[in-house]
Scaffold this active site. Structure first.
Site, PDB file in Angstrom:
ATOM      1  N   LYS A  16       0.860  -1.159   0.251  1.00  0.00           N
ATOM      2  CA  LYS A  16       0.059  -0.072   0.049  1.00  0.00           C
ATOM      3  C   LYS A  16       0.743   1.305   0.162  1.00  0.00           C
ATOM      4  CE  LYS A  16      -2.051  -1.562   3.861  1.00  0.00           C
ATOM      5  NZ  LYS A  16      -1.291  -2.896   3.482  1.00  0.00           N
ATOM      6  N   HIS A  41       4.256   0.876   6.229  1.00  0.00           N
ATOM      7  CA  HIS A  41       4.126   0.972   4.898  1.00  0.00           C
ATOM      8  C   HIS A  41       5.477   1.448   4.388  1.00  0.00           C
ATOM      9  CE1 HIS A  41      -0.313   1.614   5.292  1.00  0.00           C
ATOM     10  NE2 HIS A  41       0.067   0.139   5.737  1.00  0.00           N
ATOM     11  N   ARG A 143     -15.587   3.719  25.454  1.00  0.00           N
ATOM     12  CA  ARG A 143     -15.939   5.428  25.801  1.00  0.00           C
ATOM     13  C   ARG A 143     -14.960   6.010  26.989  1.00  0.00           C
ATOM     14  NH1 ARG A 143     -22.123   3.966  25.885  1.00  0.00           N
ATOM     15  NH2 ARG A 143     -21.318   2.329  27.164  1.00  0.00           N
ATOM     16  N   GLN A 222      -3.372  -2.301   7.280  1.00  0.00           N
ATOM     17  CA  GLN A 222      -3.754  -3.787   7.474  1.00  0.00           C
ATOM     18  C   GLN A 222      -4.281  -4.273   5.919  1.00  0.00           C
ATOM     19  OE1 GLN A 222      -4.464  -1.663  10.281  1.00  0.00           O
ATOM     20  NE2 GLN A 222      -2.308  -2.098  10.587  1.00  0.00           N
ATOM     21  N   THR A 298       7.364  -3.857  10.312  1.00  0.00           N
ATOM     22  CA  THR A 298       6.954  -3.040  11.564  1.00  0.00           C
ATOM     23  C   THR A 298       7.678  -3.972  12.657  1.00  0.00           C
ATOM     24  OG1 THR A 298       5.030  -2.231  11.070  1.00  0.00           O
ATOM     25  CG2 THR A 298       5.247  -2.465  13.419  1.00  0.00           C
ATOM     26  N   ARG A 303       7.288 -13.489   7.495  1.00  0.00           N
ATOM     27  CA  ARG A 303       5.988 -13.678   6.847  1.00  0.00           C
ATOM     28  C   ARG A 303       5.720 -15.162   6.438  1.00  0.00           C
ATOM     29  NH1 ARG A 303       6.373  -7.989   3.611  1.00  0.00           N
ATOM     30  NH2 ARG A 303       6.027  -6.790   5.224  1.00  0.00           N
ATOM     31  N   LYS A 329       4.045  -7.138  -6.606  1.00  0.00           N
ATOM     32  CA  LYS A 329       5.062  -8.250  -6.362  1.00  0.00           C
ATOM     33  C   LYS A 329       5.074  -9.324  -7.452  1.00  0.00           C
ATOM     34  CE  LYS A 329       6.876  -8.018  -2.365  1.00  0.00           C
ATOM     35  NZ  LYS A 329       7.209  -8.264  -0.881  1.00  0.00           N
ATOM     36  N   ALA A 330       4.642  -9.060  -8.677  1.00  0.00           N
ATOM     37  CA  ALA A 330       4.672 -10.122  -9.742  1.00  0.00           C
ATOM     38  C   ALA A 330       6.089 -10.588  -9.806  1.00  0.00           C
ATOM     39  CB  ALA A 330       4.102  -9.336 -10.997  1.00  0.00           C
ATOM     40  N   SER A 411       2.826  -4.467 -10.365  1.00  0.00           N
ATOM     41  CA  SER A 411       4.041  -3.636  -9.671  1.00  0.00           C
ATOM     42  C   SER A 411       5.085  -4.916  -9.964  1.00  0.00           C
ATOM     43  CB  SER A 411       3.737  -3.427  -8.058  1.00  0.00           C
ATOM     44  OG  SER A 411       4.966  -2.944  -7.628  1.00  0.00           O
TER      45      SER A 411
HETATM   46  P1  GDP Z   1       2.274  -2.079   3.001  1.00  0.00           P
HETATM   47  O1  GDP Z   1       2.125  -2.437   4.566  1.00  0.00           O
HETATM   48  O2  GDP Z   1       1.009  -2.679   2.536  1.00  0.00           O
HETATM   49  O3  GDP Z   1       2.568  -0.711   2.761  1.00  0.00           O
HETATM   50  O4  GDP Z   1       3.285  -3.143   2.630  1.00  0.00           O
HETATM   51  P2  GDP Z   1       4.895  -3.336   3.136  1.00  0.00           P
HETATM   52  O5  GDP Z   1       5.767  -2.096   3.190  1.00  0.00           O
HETATM   53  O6  GDP Z   1       4.814  -3.846   4.823  1.00  0.00           O
HETATM   54  O7  GDP Z   1       5.461  -4.510   2.531  1.00  0.00           O
HETATM   55  C1  GDP Z   1       5.774  -4.601   1.131  1.00  0.00           C
HETATM   56  C2  GDP Z   1       7.022  -4.918   0.728  1.00  0.00           C
HETATM   57  O8  GDP Z   1       7.105  -5.203  -0.616  1.00  0.00           O
HETATM   58  C3  GDP Z   1       7.943  -3.763   0.989  1.00  0.00           C
HETATM   59  O9  GDP Z   1       9.271  -4.217   1.422  1.00  0.00           O
HETATM   60  C4  GDP Z   1       7.884  -2.954  -0.388  1.00  0.00           C
HETATM   61  O10 GDP Z   1       9.131  -2.321  -0.630  1.00  0.00           O
HETATM   62  C5  GDP Z   1       8.074  -4.523  -1.423  1.00  0.00           C
HETATM   63  N1  GDP Z   1       7.377  -4.081  -2.538  1.00  0.00           N
HETATM   64  C6  GDP Z   1       6.314  -3.592  -2.752  1.00  0.00           C
HETATM   65  N2  GDP Z   1       5.918  -3.613  -4.143  1.00  0.00           N
HETATM   66  C7  GDP Z   1       6.821  -4.390  -4.529  1.00  0.00           C
HETATM   67  C8  GDP Z   1       6.970  -5.060  -5.842  1.00  0.00           C
HETATM   68  O11 GDP Z   1       6.130  -5.038  -6.923  1.00  0.00           O
HETATM   69  N3  GDP Z   1       7.931  -6.044  -6.116  1.00  0.00           N
HETATM   70  C9  GDP Z   1       8.844  -6.454  -5.086  1.00  0.00           C
HETATM   71  N4  GDP Z   1       9.919  -7.448  -5.053  1.00  0.00           N
HETATM   72  N5  GDP Z   1       8.770  -5.887  -3.421  1.00  0.00           N
HETATM   73  C10 GDP Z   1       7.620  -5.069  -3.734  1.00  0.00           C
HETATM   74  P1  IMO Z   2       0.246  -3.015   7.337  1.00  0.00           P
HETATM   75  O1  IMO Z   2      -0.569  -1.651   7.259  1.00  0.00           O
HETATM   76  C1  IMO Z   2       0.340  -7.066   8.144  1.00  0.00           C
HETATM   77  C2  IMO Z   2      -1.408  -8.315  12.151  1.00  0.00           C
HETATM   78  C3  IMO Z   2      -0.472  -8.722  13.200  1.00  0.00           C
HETATM   79  C4  IMO Z   2      -1.578  -9.625  13.943  1.00  0.00           C
HETATM   80  C5  IMO Z   2      -2.718  -9.017  13.750  1.00  0.00           C
HETATM   81  C6  IMO Z   2      -3.366  -8.363  14.957  1.00  0.00           C
HETATM   82  O2  IMO Z   2       1.364  -3.027   7.314  1.00  0.00           O
HETATM   83  O3  IMO Z   2      -0.326  -3.837   5.641  1.00  0.00           O
HETATM   84  P2  IMO Z   2      -2.382  -6.071  16.050  1.00  0.00           P
HETATM   85  O4  IMO Z   2      -1.169  -5.372  16.469  1.00  0.00           O
HETATM   86  O5  IMO Z   2      -3.280  -5.188  15.070  1.00  0.00           O
HETATM   87  O6  IMO Z   2      -3.249  -6.226  17.505  1.00  0.00           O
HETATM   88  O7  IMO Z   2      -2.223  -7.370  15.410  1.00  0.00           O
HETATM   89  O8  IMO Z   2      -2.835  -8.479  12.546  1.00  0.00           O
HETATM   90  N1  IMO Z   2      -1.240  -7.073  11.560  1.00  0.00           N
HETATM   91  C7  IMO Z   2      -0.407  -6.700  10.294  1.00  0.00           C
HETATM   92  N2  IMO Z   2      -0.045  -7.627   9.343  1.00  0.00           N
HETATM   93  N3  IMO Z   2       0.412  -5.958   8.034  1.00  0.00           N
HETATM   94  C8  IMO Z   2      -0.021  -4.971   9.041  1.00  0.00           C
HETATM   95  O9  IMO Z   2      -0.140  -3.599   8.697  1.00  0.00           O
HETATM   96  C9  IMO Z   2      -0.689  -5.322  10.124  1.00  0.00           C
HETATM   97  N4  IMO Z   2      -1.139  -4.683  11.218  1.00  0.00           N
HETATM   98  C10 IMO Z   2      -1.696  -5.707  12.043  1.00  0.00           C
HETATM   99  O10 IMO Z   2       0.514  -9.423  12.793  1.00  0.00           O
HETATM  100  O11 IMO Z   2      -1.539 -10.966  12.964  1.00  0.00           O
HETATM  101 MG    MG Z   3       3.202  -3.368   6.062  1.00  0.00          MG
END
Ligand code: GDP
Ligand code: IMO
Ligand code: MG
Length: 425
Positions: A16, A41, A143, A222, A298, A303, A329-330, A411
């Site tokens: 994202k 992110h 609340r 998430q 984080t 994963r 991530k194709a 992507s």
């Molecule tokens: P988000 O939480 O949805 O913003 O995603 P994250 O940042 O937690 O995880 C996505 C991971 O994949 C990051 O390390 C990005 O740099 C990487 N990423 C995003 N798009 C691509 C892609 O098209 N190919 C590859 N190989 N990595 C990607």
């Molecule tokens: P982004 O925005 C992936 C998962 C945690 C756990 C469950 C509950 O980067 O995609 P919490 O801390 O919310 O109580 O955890 O949700 N989780 C995520 N997994 N990406 C995330 O955010 C996550 N935020 C929480 O690993 O299984």
């Molecule tokens: Mg993430």
């Protein structure tokens, strides 16, 4: 102008951050509507790799208004760290960062409660990021939470002390009372820092922008399968991660929602516990993890990896009303001779189903797969859809036909410029 919503269709980490940053020049406002520091992110551009947790992913564009919405739970300690992390980029965040008065605050004691609750669950633990998300949302719904607007009140410290006292009582039940003095000092430093930024009635701000025909992108955190209602409950987060969360998390009326941009990986990952029907606990899963560098942004946790799960993706498309799909991530699949997609589940009684069962946590689902030939080549030279390998186009076409929604972006790497857009004309 209507608000477009970008959100994850799987278990989070779909990419994202990359896509919000990529799309940001098309928008004047980027607004986070839920979640908190559990999110990570990742943005990559110009040899910079940066992970944002609570600050919206439009922050690197100085001309964009970035809003932390009322649906977010904000940790002031992590906010301070994020602000410090952004210092080298010389952005004037006092100009482009706006925080809702109604954003809930995460206290150090929320984090302690998160840890105590997880510990008490033993083998049934959720695998929380332990950022205090669950307890902070519990206080919101119960609340008695504290909100960012409250920090401007002379009685804030008193209200803080009262809530912490309550948390101490809960912590003593778990025999988990700790000295909080160090974290409290950091917390109040974070609170002082917050006061330097624009603390606003963000629902008014965003509705003014809607009325001025400004382009707005709502950024989800998430993923849909972690949604508190529709995710694999109880292995979920504590917020509404789906499109309707943008309405409650920002104060946007449903009639003002425009496109819903659904983002998914070309395979699946999940971090933390809970059902994952297509999980591969073998060398194929290992290869996905290695090629995709699948370690949490984080928490750094590995994963869990598996093939694309179409019934789950269909469900996410349905509950979000997705209008466009973005496939991420194709490139991670480049080396695979064969790629599988789960099209159905076989239930224990032999029945074949394409629906997510209510009791997904207790039911054994055997995925039924369709196998695709891999493309076996790098995607680096593909700068438009026509240049994508034939086998990848077959893969894309199958998913589009099954979901009935076009895939308009593919992507091909983590960098901002490794993004292939479908020419819609
Ligand atoms: P988000 O939480 O949805 O913003 O995603 P994250 O940042 O937690 O995880 C996505 C991971 O994949 C990051 O390390 C990005 O740099 C990487 N990423 C995003 N798009 C691509 C892609 O098209 N190919 C590859 N190989 N990595 C990607
Ligand atoms: P982004 O925005 C992936 C998962 C945690 C756990 C469950 C509950 O980067 O995609 P919490 O801390 O919310 O109580 O955890 O949700 N989780 C995520 N997994 N990406 C995330 O955010 C996550 N935020 C929480 O690993 O299984
Ligand atoms: Mg993430």
């Amino acid at each position: 102008m209507k608000v477009d919503v970008l959100l994850g269709l799987q278990w989070g980490d779909e990419g994202k951050g990359k896509i919000v940053d990529y799309l940001a020049p098309k928008y004047k406002v980027v607004a986070r509507f839920q979640g908190g520091p559990n999110a990570g992110h990742t943005l990559e551009f110009d040899n910079i790799k940066h992970v944002l947790h609570q600050i919206p992913s439009g922050i690197f564009r100085q001309d964009i208004v970035n809003i932390i919405g009322n649906g977010v739970v904000l940790d002031p300690i992590i906010f301070k760290k994020e602000i410090e992390g952004l210092k080298p980029f010389n952005l004037d965040l006092t100009k482009n960062l706006f925080i809702s008065k109604k954003t809930q605050i995460i206290l150090p004691s929320h984090r302690m409660l998160d840890a105590a609750l997880e510990k008490a669950k033993g083998k049934d633990k959720i695998g929380s990021t332990l950022k205090g998300i669950g307890p902070a949302y519990q206080d919101k719904i119960g609340r008695h939470g504290l909100r960012v607007g409250d920090i401007l009140s002379p009685t804030f410290k008193q209200r803080y002390d009262k809530l912490v006292e309550e948390h101490r009582r809960k912590l003593s039940y778990f025999d988990a009372v700790e000295d909080m003095s160090e974290q409290e000092a950091e917390f109040f430093e974070g609170i002082e820092l917050l006061k330097k930024y624009n603390i606003v009635d963000s629902e008014y701000l965003i509705n003014e922008k809607i009325n001025e025909s400004t382009t707005i992108l709502a950024e989800g955190a998430q993923g849909s399968l972690l949604d508190v209602d529709f995710g694999s409950y109880p292995f979920v987060t504590s917020s509404t991660t789906i499109a309707s969360g943008a309405c409650t998390g920002l104060g946007v009326a449903p009639k003002n929602i425009g496109n819903v941009l659904g983002i998914f990986k070309a395979y699946c990952t999940r971090v933390g516990s809970g059902p994952f029907p297509t999980e591969l606990e073998d060398e194929t899963g290992e290869l996905l993890r290695k090629n995709g560098n699948e370690f949490g942004a984080t928490t750094g946790r590995p994963r869990r990896c598996g093939w694309l799960d179409l019934p789950a993706l269909k469900y996410a498309v349905m509950i979000n009303g997705v209008t466009e799909l973005f496939m991420m991530k194709a490139d991670v699949l480049n080396d695979f001779e064969e790629i599988k997609i789960c099209t159905h589940y076989e239930l224990e009684n032999g029945e074949i189903s394409s629906q997510l069962p209510y009791d997904i946590c207790d039911t054994k689902l055997t995925p039924v797969y369709k196998t695709f030939k891999g493309w076996g080549t790098s995607l680096d030279s593909a700068n438009n859809f026509d240049k994508l390998p034939y086998e990848l186009m077959i893969y894309i076409k199958f998913i589009e036909d099954e979901l009935g929604v076009p895939i308009n972006l593919v992507s091909t790497g983590p960098n901002r410029n490794q993004t292939v857009i479908r020419d819609k004309h």
